[in-house]
Motif scaffolding. Structure first.
Motif, PDB file in Angstrom:
ATOM      1  N   VAL A   1     112.092 181.759  47.648  1.00 22.31           N
ATOM      2  CA  VAL A   1     112.917 182.893  48.047  1.00 22.31           C
ATOM      3  C   VAL A   1     112.647 183.281  49.499  1.00 22.31           C
ATOM      4  O   VAL A   1     111.491 183.393  49.908  1.00 22.31           O
ATOM      5  CB  VAL A   1     112.639 184.127  47.155  1.00 22.31           C
TER       6      VAL A   1
ATOM      7  N   ILE B   1     122.857 188.354  41.404  1.00 24.24           N
ATOM      8  CA  ILE B   1     121.638 187.572  41.191  1.00 24.24           C
ATOM      9  C   ILE B   1     121.889 186.487  40.143  1.00 24.24           C
ATOM     10  O   ILE B   1     121.508 185.322  40.320  1.00 24.24           O
ATOM     11  CB  ILE B   1     120.466 188.499  40.773  1.00 24.24           C
TER      12      ILE B   1
ATOM     13  N   LEU C   1     114.209 190.106  40.636  1.00 24.18           N
ATOM     14  CA  LEU C   1     114.215 188.958  41.539  1.00 24.18           C
ATOM     15  C   LEU C   1     112.871 188.242  41.495  1.00 24.18           C
ATOM     16  O   LEU C   1     112.788 187.006  41.418  1.00 24.18           O
ATOM     17  CB  LEU C   1     114.516 189.459  42.954  1.00 24.18           C
TER      18      LEU C   1
ATOM     19  N   LEU D   1     113.226 186.427  51.489  1.00 26.10           N
ATOM     20  CA  LEU D   1     113.595 187.826  51.297  1.00 26.10           C
ATOM     21  C   LEU D   1     113.649 188.505  52.657  1.00 26.10           C
ATOM     22  O   LEU D   1     112.628 188.764  53.277  1.00 26.10           O
ATOM     23  CB  LEU D   1     112.567 188.512  50.389  1.00 26.10           C
TER      24      LEU D   1
ATOM     25  N   CYS E   1     112.431 184.327  39.890  1.00 25.78           N
ATOM     26  CA  CYS E   1     112.068 183.246  40.802  1.00 25.78           C
ATOM     27  C   CYS E   1     110.700 182.657  40.452  1.00 25.78           C
ATOM     28  O   CYS E   1     110.483 181.464  40.588  1.00 25.78           O
ATOM     29  CB  CYS E   1     112.113 183.731  42.232  1.00 25.78           C
TER      30      CYS E   1
ATOM     31  N   ARG F   1     122.966 192.905  40.071  1.00 23.36           N
ATOM     32  CA  ARG F   1     122.417 192.040  39.015  1.00 23.36           C
ATOM     33  C   ARG F   1     123.340 190.860  38.774  1.00 23.36           C
ATOM     34  O   ARG F   1     122.893 189.722  38.585  1.00 23.36           O
ATOM     35  CB  ARG F   1     122.249 192.821  37.712  1.00 23.36           C
TER      36      ARG F   1
ATOM     37  N   ALA G   1     117.864 186.068  50.088  1.00 24.87           N
ATOM     38  CA  ALA G   1     118.266 187.435  49.756  1.00 24.87           C
ATOM     39  C   ALA G   1     118.220 188.263  51.027  1.00 24.87           C
ATOM     40  O   ALA G   1     117.153 188.534  51.557  1.00 24.87           O
ATOM     41  CB  ALA G   1     117.327 188.018  48.699  1.00 24.87           C
TER      42      ALA G   1
END
Lengths: 320, 324, 321
Positions: free
Chosen positions: B209, B166, B198, B211, B202, B163, B179
């Motif tokens: 993002v 982030i 997340l 991912l 976002c 966290r 990520a």
């Protein structure tokens, strides 16, 4: 299961590759071929070691055979004919007319023998203690590693001198010269095991936690079988590096002890003894008696050391 | 049409070795729009992380970008180097890695790390930065943010650390977040928390993002679109629901079929025979053809079509009956 | 069907104290971590029993105690009718031990990199002086590799192939029980399917019993005949897969199932679970799950729930019904 079989099959030409073949295709060999430092130092080490081993064949005279000596040849400069006998010597002669080139070859034999034996002794001792302390842990580990720590606080040459002195005290006078070489090996070896023990202990701790060791434990293999057959082969690369660098250090340690007069006796002169003898004539103009043994020692120690340094870089996966 | 936040065109990464030149990323193209989550999925060695690293300029030598372009908000960033790259990366791209400890400095408190980052990249003062740091921690759900701001990374649990990462990745208000396997090291219950977080942050900020993950379940739940990679190449690209329910590339199809489902009982799993080719033994033609049940002669000789307009990089894409 | 493995009151406590000198200086007592606390279960012959749990649930510790890599601090493990903790006849124990094998999680660490595949596979037999002629080749074929692979070294294989080699080694001594500790967690999805299918095939062919240890619920669903859910070293629910996945009784099982990402969960927005796994050195009182439990009542804080039979499931919860 047929569906898995067809697709997982290995290429049929796969037969047991010999270790030599494996070695020639390895990254290690590739890196070796491409490193000038490694090639040159390896070549120098090979030449020196071979000429030491085959000294009786190469040397023009046997410096330890009094019959072949002619005192008239004393202090002949290199490559100049002697004023009395007309004999010429590649590297000149010393005060007793011994050919310096021959004494170097024979001296290197003793230096290398003492160095290699001392490292071998230190290696066996260090590996055993390192494996035991890493594998068993607990009090065994604490005791072994504390002893190692204490020993590390003294300079190893001091430790060697101490051991040498004690051992000499226990040896009867008439055997002292014969035993000197072995005492030297014992002294240098005992002052050098700590590094091996530390490295092997570290590697053992890493390997011990891996599952292949667990797999061996659960089929009931004994701790010694696991240590020697499973863990040791995987801990050998750092040992090899340390052994090489230790060899250079052991040769220098032997030379230092001999130079200080506590090492190889004058009847079996090593490079260190030769340097000690030569040092006496340096200021009277007979420079070659010191110069050539010193250069040989430098070349030997430097090339072994460079080889060790290169090995460390090549075997360290983090730097690759 | 608005410019996508990230636009990759024909990106290739090469690693010269003594066995020849390896191509861990081979002519890959995709876009990510603002507020969109693009899932990049593939098995280990598929090149998904390498593509991400190329975007942030973190390729380890001797790997290097060998072709193609990367645009961030319309401007090319692939030629950037050194200081320029670092500044752009800190400001415009946030990074979240699998292991939170690699992105946190163990010697600084998390408050210091957050304020430092903001002071470097945002036109604000220290007071304001400190205030925002507390707000950022609060936002990522760290209880007692005010007190914990002076804690060091090792004082947090794995989930809490992620966290913090982030919060750190988002605090400079980047336009893109990469990520890379952000939840692989975490437990199932914590993973769900992190993914939800997340996703929410976002969406709210309109951050794009990327991912990167191997977990199809995570992709299904979090991503808007998905890019399936195989052996360094893009196999299929499209909206997540379509790609996962009606895959066109035989590899995607095999991947979906071999993933065990919670809703299925004890059935035999579909398996793709063999394993992904190593980079130094890449087959001719389509990289997937040795494992493909539909492979024809063309697949063995001609390289698979590059993915430009179609969804799957395949000569014989699978078309469901409904679509025909 | 008879029980092949019976585990009763199994407990393992680790001493995680700092060294003596630190304890004296910091004026702290010894610290203990209860990794496994009074776990009971039975594994029927020729079935797969799965232990599921997150990190710190003690699932791997149970596996290690079963194969003898760790000694239990308390409780009994009975395999083939022999109580491994209490039996004094060494031969009997050794015989049972040779019937138990293990497959590990990391296929890169579980094979000795300096050994040839042949030597790795036959080690369980060779170390006991058994006949190993052609054994490695036969086993390699059985796990879907080529007999000529026997002469290679582990680094020449991919992760999936290495896991096949591990399975071959586990089969070498003709075991009846194999403990599989996260056998596919390190593998890619398509390779995982190959290994799981191979495991099922071998189970049918050779009449094996599996203890499958994993955190992956979907794998469990495919493989298990009976599932035990662990939380903080305690068994909280035990059920067959059908029941567990459709009607989980324990709030933790329910949370775990909800949290697992789903392939068909497009854009799923469920409130994620709250809290994290507590520190096992200092576990919560009563039911270990109560701080995160939506149903928690006073009794949950005070009293540790016992396993109760509800329908076909066993549940350790005061409030489940």
């Amino acid at each position: 299961m047929t569906d898995t079989q067809t697709n997982q099959a290995a290429p049929p030409e796969a037969v047991d590759k010999s270790l030599w073949q494996d070695f020639r295709e390895s990254d290690f060999f590739y890196a070796f071929k491409r490193s000038p430092v490694a090639l040159v130092s390896f070549a120098v080490v090979c030449i020196l070691v071979l000429s030491a081993v085959f000294a009786p064949l190469i040397a023009p005279t046997n410096p330890f055979d009094p019959a072949s000596l002619n005192l008239m040849n004393g202090f002949t400069p290199p490559l100049e004919p002697n004023a009395f006998t007309g004999d010429a010597f590649l590297m000149g002669t010393d005060d007793q007319g011994r050919d310096v080139f021959s004494t170097i070859l024979y001296g290197m034999r003793i230096s290398l023998f003492v160095g290699a034996s001392a490292v071998l002794f230190a290696m066996v001792l260090g590996i055993t203690l390192g494996l035991v302390s890493g594998y068993f842990g607990g009090w065994t580990e604490t005791i072994i590693m504390r002893v190692a720590d204490v020993q590390l606080t003294f300079p190893s040459i001091l430790v060697a001198m101490l051991i040498f002195g004690i051992a000499k005290g226990f040896t009867p006078v008439e055997y002292r010269d014969q035993m000197a070489i072995w005492v030297l090996i014992l002294a240098i070896g005992l002052s050098d095991w700590v590094q091996f023990a530390r490295v092997v202990r570290g590697a053992t701790l890493v390997e011990k936690s891996k599952d292949y060791v667990a797999a061996a434990r659960l089929i009931g293999r004994s701790p010694w079988a696991i240590m020697l057959k499973h863990i040791l082969p995987n801990a050998l690369s750092p040992v090899l590096v340390i052994a090489t660098i230790s060899l250079a250090l052991a040769i220098i340690a032997e030379a230092t002890l001999s130079f200080l007069g506590v090492g190889a006796p004058p009847t079996q002169p090593s490079l260190g003894t030769l340097i000690r003898i030569g040092q006496g004539f340096l200021f009277s103009g007979e420079w070659w008696i010191l110069f050539f043994p010193a250069c040989t020692l430098l070349a030997l120690a430097l090339s072994v050391n460079l080889l060790g340094d290169w090995l460390r870089d090549a075997l360290n996966p983090r730097l690759r | 049409m608005t410019t996508p936040v990230l636009s990759i065109r024909n990106l290739s990464v090469e690693i010269p070795t003594r066995q020849g030149i390896l191509k861990p990323v081979d002519r890959v193209s995709y876009d990510i729009a603002a507020g969109e989550i693009l899932g990049v999925v593939g098995e280990s060695g598929a090149g998904k992380s390498m593509a991400g690293n190329a975007v942030i300029g973190l390729l380890n030598r001797p790997a290097h970008i060998a072709g193609g372009e990367i645009r961030l908000n319309g401007a090319r960033i692939d030629p950037l180097e050194g200081e320029e790259m670092r500044r752009m990366r800190g400001k415009e791209i946030g990074m979240i890695f699998q292991d939170p400890l690699t992105s946190l400095n163990p010697l600084l408190t998390i408050g210091d790390q957050l304020t430092e980052t903001m002071l470097t990249h945002l036109p604000i003062g220290r007071k304001e930065a400190e205030k925002r740091a507390v707000a950022a921690l609060d936002e990522v759900g760290i209880p007692g943010a005010k007190e914990r701001i002076d804690s060091y990374p090792h004082e947090f649990s794995g989930g809490m650390r992620q966290r913090v990462v982030i919060a750190l990745a988002l605090c400079a208000e980047p336009s893109l977040v990469i990520a890379d396997e952000p939840t692989t090291a975490l437990d199932v219950s914590v993973q769900a928390q992190i993914i939800a977080l997340l996703k929410r942050l976002c969406r709210e900020r309109g951050t794009a993002v990327m991912l990167i993950t191997h977990d199809m379940g995570v992709i299904a739940e979090a991503a808007d679109r998905v890019a399936v990679m195989y052996a360094g190449r893009l196999a299929e690209l499209g909206p997540v629901r379509e790609v996962l329910t009606e895959p066109r590339h035989p590899y995607t199809h095999g991947l979906m079929a071999s993933t065990p489902l919670a809703s299925q009982g004890q059935t035999r799993l579909h398996q793709i025979p063999g394993s992904m080719p190593k980079l130094n033994y890449m087959p001719d033609g389509c990289a997937f053809h040795p494992r493909c049940p539909r492979a024809a002669d063309k697949c063995r000789t001609a390289p698979a079509p590059t993915l430009t307009d179609g969804r799957a990089a395949c000569w014989f894409p699978m078309v469901t009956e409904a679509a025909e | 069907m008879t029980a092949h493995v019976t585990v009763r009151g199994l407990t393992r406590i680790f001493d995680v104290s700092k060294p003596l000198l630190n304890r004296i200086l910091e004026r702290r007592g010894k610290a203990f971590l209860t990794a496994v606390s009074e776990v009971d279960f039975e594994i029927e012959e020729r079935t797969t029993y799965a232990l599921v749990g997150e990190s710190g649930s003690g699932k791997s510790t149970i596996g290690k105690m079963l194969v003898g890599l760790l000694n239990p601090s308390g409780g009994d493990v009975e395999v083939e009718g022999v109580n491994l903790a209490k039996e004094t006849d060494g031969d009997k124990v050794a015989e049972v031990r040779s019937d138990i094998q293990m497959i590990f999680q990391d296929p890169y660490a579980s094979l000795n990199p300096r050994w040839r595949v042949r030597d790795i596979i036959v080690e369980p037999v060779a170390s006991k002086g058994g006949d190993t002629k052609g054994l490695a080749e036969k086993l390699l074929e059985q796990v879907g590799l080529h007999p000529s692979d026997a002469g290679k070294f582990p680094h020449e294989f991919s992760g999936g192939q290495r896991q096949r080699i591990c399975i071959a080694r586990a089969l070498a001594s003709n075991p009846r029980l194999i403990v599989c500790d996260e056998p596919t967690s390190a593998l890619d999805v398509s390779v995982q399917a190959q290994v799981l299918n191979l495991m099922s095939d071998l189970k049918d062919e050779l009449g094996l019993t599996y203890l499958l240890i994993t955190h992956d619920l979907t794998v469990v669903r495919h493989m298990a005949d009976r599932i035990g859910v662990l939380y903080l070293g305690r068994l909280v629910e035990e059920a067959d897969p059908e029941t567990l996945f459709t009607d989980p009784k324990h709030p933790y099982s329910r949370m775990l199932l909800d949290a697992a990402p789903r392939m068909d969960g497009f854009g799923r927005e469920v409130p994620p679970p709250t809290g994290e796994i507590p520190d096992p050195i200092d576990p919560p009182s009563g039911c270990a799950f109560h701080p995160r439990c939506p149903l928690a009542a006073d009794i949950c804080k005070a009293e540790r729930p016992q396993m109760r039979l509800i329908g076909t499931s066993k549940v350790a919860c005061h409030l489940a019904e």
